[in-house]
Write an enzyme that holds these catalytic residues in place. Sequence first.
Site, PDB file in Angstrom:
ATOM      1  N   GLU A  40       0.963  -0.997   0.169  1.00 47.49           N
ATOM      2  CA  GLU A  40      -0.059  -0.084   0.005  1.00 47.49           C
ATOM      3  C   GLU A  40       0.846   1.433   0.062  1.00 47.49           C
ATOM      4  O   GLU A  40       0.337   2.482   0.325  1.00 47.49           O
ATOM      5  CB  GLU A  40      -0.989   0.113   1.183  1.00 47.49           C
ATOM      6  CG  GLU A  40      -1.987  -1.037   1.172  1.00 47.49           C
ATOM      7  CD  GLU A  40      -2.996  -1.148   0.152  1.00 47.49           C
ATOM      8  OE1 GLU A  40      -2.694  -0.412  -0.831  1.00 47.49           O
ATOM      9  OE2 GLU A  40      -3.990  -1.916   0.553  1.00 47.49           O
ATOM     10  N   HIS A  66      -6.408  -3.057  10.599  1.00 41.52           N
ATOM     11  CA  HIS A  66      -7.608  -3.829  10.428  1.00 41.52           C
ATOM     12  C   HIS A  66      -8.258  -4.090  11.848  1.00 41.52           C
ATOM     13  O   HIS A  66      -8.280  -4.918  12.220  1.00 41.52           O
ATOM     14  CB  HIS A  66      -7.299  -5.192   9.708  1.00 41.52           C
ATOM     15  CG  HIS A  66      -6.604  -5.077   8.675  1.00 41.52           C
ATOM     16  ND1 HIS A  66      -6.054  -6.207   7.876  1.00 41.52           N
ATOM     17  CD2 HIS A  66      -6.445  -4.052   7.629  1.00 41.52           C
ATOM     18  CE1 HIS A  66      -5.481  -5.791   6.434  1.00 41.52           C
ATOM     19  NE2 HIS A  66      -5.853  -4.541   6.500  1.00 41.52           N
TER      20      HIS A  66
END
Length: 213
Positions: free
Chosen positions: A73, A94
């Site tokens: 990312e 997350h």
Amino acid sequence: MKRNIKEEIGEIGKRLYRANLNGGYGGNFSVRDEENIYITPAGVPKDVLDYSDILVIDFKGNVIEGLGRPSSEILFHIFIYKKREDVNAIIHAHPPFATGFSIAHLPIEGNIHEESVTVIGEVPIIPYELTSSKELAERVSDVMKNHEAALISNHGAITVGEDLEKAFRKMEDLDNLCKMVLVATIMGGVKKIPPEKIKALKELISARVSKSK
Ligand SMILES: [Zn+2]
């Protein structure tokens, strides 16, 4: 390169893990200084990160220092730093409650709790794009131009800050806020802070913050 920045990033991985805000291989975080970005590598669980795992890259994504592969990312980190001069640290994780909200496509309004009013603001939902894609990086960085925290659809959460500690606290606040909203929803629904009190609340908190500086 600066070992203290690398150590700080490794420590945040352990703190996120211990706080149940990020498990296993998920997430990625970075810090920038004047010249470079320090970022977590792909394929290393974040609770066992060592300072020597942290990669140093330039603002084009080239690896300057380190042996692993940068996080997949990497693009949204670069794009956000280019769009936000005030941001020096980014955490993508997350956390289970916030990620649940991202799966339900439920944004959080900015007027339901003191944290949502003063620390992280409203938390929008970023529409789904494939992980690691340029499209995702564009959508994430567009939203983060004027937000401190956001949910990435069917994926996770992102927070930014002037340093890693502040970005960490926002991630902690965000997941706690999601728990609160979940409980409130079960118990009959979220009720908003009266609009006429919002301005006074913001003034009160900013006066406290400036006093503590
Ligand atoms: Zn992720």
